[in-house]
Motif scaffolding. Structure first.
Motif: not given
Lengths: 319, 492
Positions: B350-355
Motif C-alpha cells: 500500500l505504501t509503496y504503491f501510493g508513493l
C-alpha cells in the motif's frame, strides 16, 4: 498441572548438525526461567523453536498449551519477544517505533495511545519519545526493544540475551524490570550467557552443546554442583589440634578443602565443609568443634561460574 | 599496506558471494547474448507488408510480374483483395504497411496519367517509423525503372524489326515496280507478238507432221501439245501488257500491301509524340499515408521513460524492503507477532504503491504542462495503466526481496531488470522487431506492457488493451502470491 512451556524430547537439526538434543523442560506460570549457556549452546535455537519461528525436528513443544506451529494470531498476542539486537527502525522516533509494534499486536488507537505512554514510562523513555531511535544510546535502544516486547501486555515474554554488551548498571536495571513484570504475573523465558544472572532467575536451565545439563532453582543447582552447601571455617590455635577438629567435622559433613596459612604470625587453617543444609548443620558444626579456636564461620555462596563448571564437569564424566 | 588490507577485504567479501558474482558476470553477458539473438535488424529495415490487388486485373498481372520486387524490399506477408481486412491487420500490428496496387495501371498510362500505388501505415515512432515510407519510395523507384526499361527494350526491338521488314519490302516493291514497267513496255509487247507469230507457224508445221506414220508422228503430236500450252500462257501475258503496269500490281496485291505499310510507317512515327514524358518515365506514383500522428522525439520517448521509471523505482524499493528487515532481524520479530506474511506484504504494498504512483503521476503532470506532452487517451486511463505497472513492478520487487540473500543482490537484480527493460521492453527498439528469447522475456517485464499502454493512451489516444491489462494483473497477482508463500513458509 498445565505448564506455560513444556517440551518433551525436543530435538532440532540443521542438516547434519544436531543443535538441540532431546530436551525435556517445563516452565511454570509467573516465573522467570533463565536459560544459561555459552555461545553456540543452542539457546537461541531453543527460544526460536518455542516462539514458533523454527519447527522442531523431533519431539513435542507446547507453549500456552498449544503447539507453536499452530499458533493463531490471537495466540501470538499472548506472546512477547525481545530479540538479541535492536531490530526496530532507526529512522523512526521512539514513539513511532512503539506505535508501530503496538499496531502489530492489534491495539486500537486509544489503547495504543495509553499503552505506549505507560510502557515508555515503564522503561523510562517517555522523555525521549520524540528522538529518533538512531539518536539514542545503545542502552536506550535495548529498553525501547523491551518496551516493544511488552507494550501489548503479553502473558509470556521471550527475551533473547537482553543484557548482552550492556554495562553492569544497565544489566541490573533490566533485571529489575523483569522482576516487576513477573510481579504482574507474567512468565519470562530469558536466555543469557552471563552465568551470574542465573542468580536473578526463579529457575535456571543450563544448556551446553544442545543438552540440558541441569534444571532447577539457583540454590538447587548449587547444591547439586557441590553435593550440598558449603560452610567455611577459619580455625586458629595449635595446628596439632587440626586433625582432631577435622575428625569431628567429618561427623557433621564432608570436609571438602583444608588450607593452612603458615605465613602469618599466628597459624590459621581454612576448612570448607560440605553439609546437606547449612542452616541446620551450623549448630552441629560449632558443637563438634568444642574446644577448638574458631576464628570465623561463614556460609559462602559459590559463584555460578563455579557451579556451571562443576555441573559441566560432572556431566562430561557421566557421559 | 592499509589500502591493500581494505582492498583484500572488499575483494574476498565479494568473491565469497557466488550468487552475487553470478549476477555481476553472467547477468549482463546473458542479457547481451539474448539481445544479439533477438534483435531482428532486417525486420527494422524491412517492414511487414500486405499487398491489396484486384484479382485478374491488369494490376494483379503487373504485381505478379514484379512480385520479386515486393518480396525483396519488404517482409512480404501476402496478398488480399480486401482492403478493410488488411487495414484491420495493420491496426492490430500484424503488418506494418498496406500496399494497394492500382487495378488498371496501363489504362491510366494510356490516358496520360500516372497509376497510383497507395501505401498506408501507422506508427508514432519517429526513429524507426520511417522504414515504411523509405522502403515504399525505394519500391516505387525500382518498379518504375523496371517498367520503363522493359517497355523501351521491347518497343525498340519491335520498331527496329518492323523498320527492317518494311525496308526489305520496299526494296522488293521497287523490283516489282521495275518488272511491271518493263513488262508493260512497247518493246516487250512487240517481242511478245513476234514470239506468238513464230509459235503459230510452228504449230502449223507440227500439225502437218502429226499425221506422219511411226515415231515422227508421235513426237510431233507431243511437241504440238506443248506449243499450244505455251501460246495460251503467252496470251495472258499479252493481255496484261495491254492493261498496263498498275493493273499488273493490282492483280498481284502488291498495291494494297504498299498502302498498309505506308499507314504503319506513319503510325509508328506519330506514337511517342503524344505521350507525356513524366508518365513515360514514371508510370507509377506513390501516395503514402500514416494513420497515426507521430509526436516529436521527446514526446515519443516520454511514455517509455515513465514506464521505466515506475518499474525501476518500484522494483528497487520493494526488493530492498523485505531483505533489509530479514537481515536486520525485524522479520523474526514479525514472525513471533500476530502479523501474517500477507498483512506484512499488503502494508508494504500500500505504501509503496501510493508513493510510486503518486510521484510518477506528478512527473507526468510536469511533463504535460512544461513540455506539452499529450495525454490524448485521458488522464484516468493513463493513471490506471500506471497503477497496473506499479502493482506488477512491486510484485516483482517483493519476489526479488524474498529470494535475495543480500541487499547487494537485490540492487543488482534491479539494475539487470532495468537494462533488460531498456533492451527488451520496446523502449529503444520496437517490440515487434524482436524475436526469439527477448519476446518471451518481454512478457515478464511490466515495462513492456507499460511502454506499449502509455504510448497507446498518451500518443495514439487509445484505451488500455485487454492484453496489457491482463498481463500486468497476472504478473502482480502471481508475484505477490509467490512472495506471500515464500515469506509464510516455516523455517526448518
Amino acid at each position: 498441572m498445565a505448564y506455560t512451556i513444556e517440551t518433551r524430547n525436543l530435538a532440532k537439526r540443521f542438516g547434519d548438525e544436531q543443535v538441540l538434543k532431546g530436551l525435556d523442560l517445563t516452565v511454570s506460570r509467573g516465573e522467570i526461567f533463565g536459560l544459561i549457556g555459552p555461545s553456540g549452546a543452542g539457546k537461541s535455537t531453543l527460544l526460536r523453536t518455542l516462539t514458533g519461528y523454527l519447527t522442531p525436528s523431533e519431539g513435542e513443544v507446547e507453549v500456552l498449551e498449544k503447539s507453536p506451529s499452530s499458533f493463531t494470531p490471537k495466540d501470538r498476542r499472548r506472546l512477547g519477544f525481545m530479540p538479541q539486537g535492536f531490530v526496530l527502525y532507526e529512522e523512526l522516533s521512539v514513539r513511532q517505533n512503539l506505535n508501530f509494534t503496538a499496531g502489530l499486536y492489534g491495539l486500537n488507537f486509544w489503547k495504543r495511545r495509553r499503552r505506549v505512554r505507560e510502557t515508555l514510562e515503564f522503561v523510562e523513555l517517555w522523555e525521549h519519545r520524540r528522538k529518533k531511535a538512531a539518536d539514542i544510546s545503545g542502552g536506550m535502544q535495548r529498553r525501547l526493544q523491551l518496551a516493544a516486547a511488552i507494550v501489548h501486555e503479553p502473558e509470556l515474554l521471550f527475551v533473547d540475551e537482553p543484557t548482552a554488551n550492556l554495562d553492569p548498571i544497565l544489566r541490573r536495571r533490566f533485571w529489575e524490570e523483569f522482576r516487576r513484570l513477573r510481579e504482574e504475573g507474567r512468565t519470562l523465558f530469558v536466555t543469557t550467557q552471563y552465568l551470574g544472572e542465573a542468580e536473578l532467575c526463579d529457575r535456571v536451565g543450563l544448556l551446553s552443546g544442545g543438552t540440558l545439563v541441569a534444571v532447577g532453582t539457583p540454590e538447587e543447582l548449587r547444591r547439586r554442583a557441590f553435593d550440598g552447601e558449603l560452610v567455611q571455617l577459619i580455625l586458629g590455635g595449635d595446628p596439632g589440634q587440626l586433625g582432631t577438629s577435622l575428625e569431628a567435622l567429618e561427623k557433621v559433613g564432608r570436609v571438602a578443602e583444608v588450607r593452612q596459612n603458615e605465613q602469618s604470625e599466628e597459624a590459621t587453617s581454612l576448612v570448607r565443609l560440605l553439609v546437606e543444609d547449612a542452616e541446620t548443620a551450623l549448630p552441629k558444626v560449632l558443637e563438634s568443634l568444642n574446644g577448638a579456636e574458631v576464628r570465623s564461620v561463614d556460609v559462602p555462596k559459590p559463584s555460578f561460574d563455579e557451579v556451571f563448571f562443576r555441573l559441566m564437569k560432572e556431566t562430561s564424566e557421566t557421559v | 599496506m592499509k589500502i591493500g588490507a581494505v582492498a583484500a577485504k572488499e575483494f574476498w567479501g565479494i568473491v565469497r558471494q557466488p550468487q552475487l558474482l553470478l549476477l555481476l558476470l553472467v547477468g549482463p553477458v546473458l542479457i547481451m547474448v539474448i539481445f544479439g539473438l533477438s534483435l531482428d535488424v532486417q525486420s527494422i529495415l524491412q517492414p511487414r507488408a500486405i499487398v491489396v490487388v484486384e484479382p485478374e486485373s491488369e494490376g494483379a498481372e503487373l504485381f505478379e510480374q514484379y512480385r520479386y520486387k515486393f518480396t525483396d524490399r519488404t517482409d512480404f506477408v501476402g496478398t488480399t483483395d480486401d482492403l478493410d481486412s488488411a487495414q484491420q491487420q495493420l491496426q492490430r500490428g500484424e503488418v506494418d504497411a498496406v500496399i494497394t496496387m492500382p487495378s488498371d495501371p496501363l489504362e491510366s498510362v494510356a490516358r496520360g496519367e500516372q497509376a497510383v500505388m497507395e501505401v498506408i501505415y501507422s506508427t508514432i515512432n519517429p526513429v524507426f517509423g520511417t522504414a515504411v515510407p523509405r522502403r515504399s519510395y525505394g519500391l516505387l523507384l525500382s518498379l518504375n525503372q523496371s517498367i520503363v526499361q522493359e517497355g523501351i527494350t521491347r518497343n525498340i526491338g519491335d520498331v527496329r524489326s518492323a523498320q527492317e521488314q518494311i525496308d526489305e519490302l520496299n526494296r522488293q516493291f521497287e523490283n516489282v515496280d521495275a518488272a511491271a514497267e518493263a513488262l508493260a513496255s512497247e518493246e516487250a509487247q512487240e517481242e511478245t507478238a513476234e514470239l506468238d507469230e513464230s509459235l503459230a507457224e510452228l504449230e502449223e508445221s507440227l500439225e502437218t507432221l502429226e499425221d506422219a506414220p511411226g515415231e515422227t508422228g508421235d513426237e510431233a503430236s507431243t511437241t504440238l501439245e506443248q506449243v499450244r500450252e505455251t501460246r495460251e500462257l503467252l496470251e495472258e501475258v499479252r493481255a496484261a501488257q495491254e492493261a498496263g503496269a498498275e493493273e499488273i500490281k493490282d492483280q498481284t496485291g502488291a498495291s494494297e500491301l504498299e498502302r498498309t505499310l505506308a499507314d504503319l510507317q506513319s503510325s509508328l512515327a506519330e506514337l511517342p509524340a503524344d505521350a507525356s514524358p513524366q508518365v513515360l518515365a514514371n508510370p507509377f506514383r506513390l501516395e503514402v499515408e500514416n494513420l497515426a500522428i507521430p509526436p516529436g522525439i521527446v514526446g515519443f520517448y516520454t511514455p517509455g521513460v515513465l514506464a521505466l521509471l515506475i518499474q525501476h523505482i518500484a522494483v528497487s524499493l520493494a526488493s530492498l524492503s523485505v531483505i533489509r528487515e530479514r537481515l536486520g532481524g525485524a522479520y523474526e520479530f514479525f514472525e513471533v507477532s500476530p502479523l501474517g506474511a500477507g498483512e506484512l506484504l499488503a502494508g508494504k504494498f500500500l505504501t509503496y504503491f501510493g508513493l510510486v504512483l503518486g510521484s510518477n503521476l506528478a512527473v507526468a503532470a510536469v511533463l504535460t504542462v512544461f513540455l506539452g506532452i499529450p495525454i490524448t487517451g485521458g488522464v484516468l486511463t493513463m493513471a490506471l495503466a500506471m497503477a497496473l505497472v506499479t502493482g506488477a513492478s512491486l510484485g516483482i520487487g517483493f519476489l526479488v526481496s524474498a529470494l535475495a540473500r543480500s541487499q547487494l543482490q537485490a540492487v543488482q537484480v534491479s539494475m539487470l531488470l532495468l537494462i533488460a527493460s531498456v533492451l527488451f521492453a520496446g523502449f529503444l527498439f520496437p517490440l515487434g522487431d524482436m524475436k526469439g528469447p527477448a519476446t518471451g522475456i518481454s512478457y515478464f517485464l511490466p515495462a513492456a506492457y507499460g511502454i506499449r499502454s502509455l504510448q497507446d493512451i498518451m500518443l495514439r489516444g487509445e484505451g488500455l488493451s485487454y492484453f496489457d491489462l491482463a498481463g500486468l494483473l497476472v504478473i502482480a497477482a502471481g508475484c505477490l502470491a509467490l512472495t506471500r508463500y515464500l515469506l509464510g513458509r516455516k523455517k526448518t
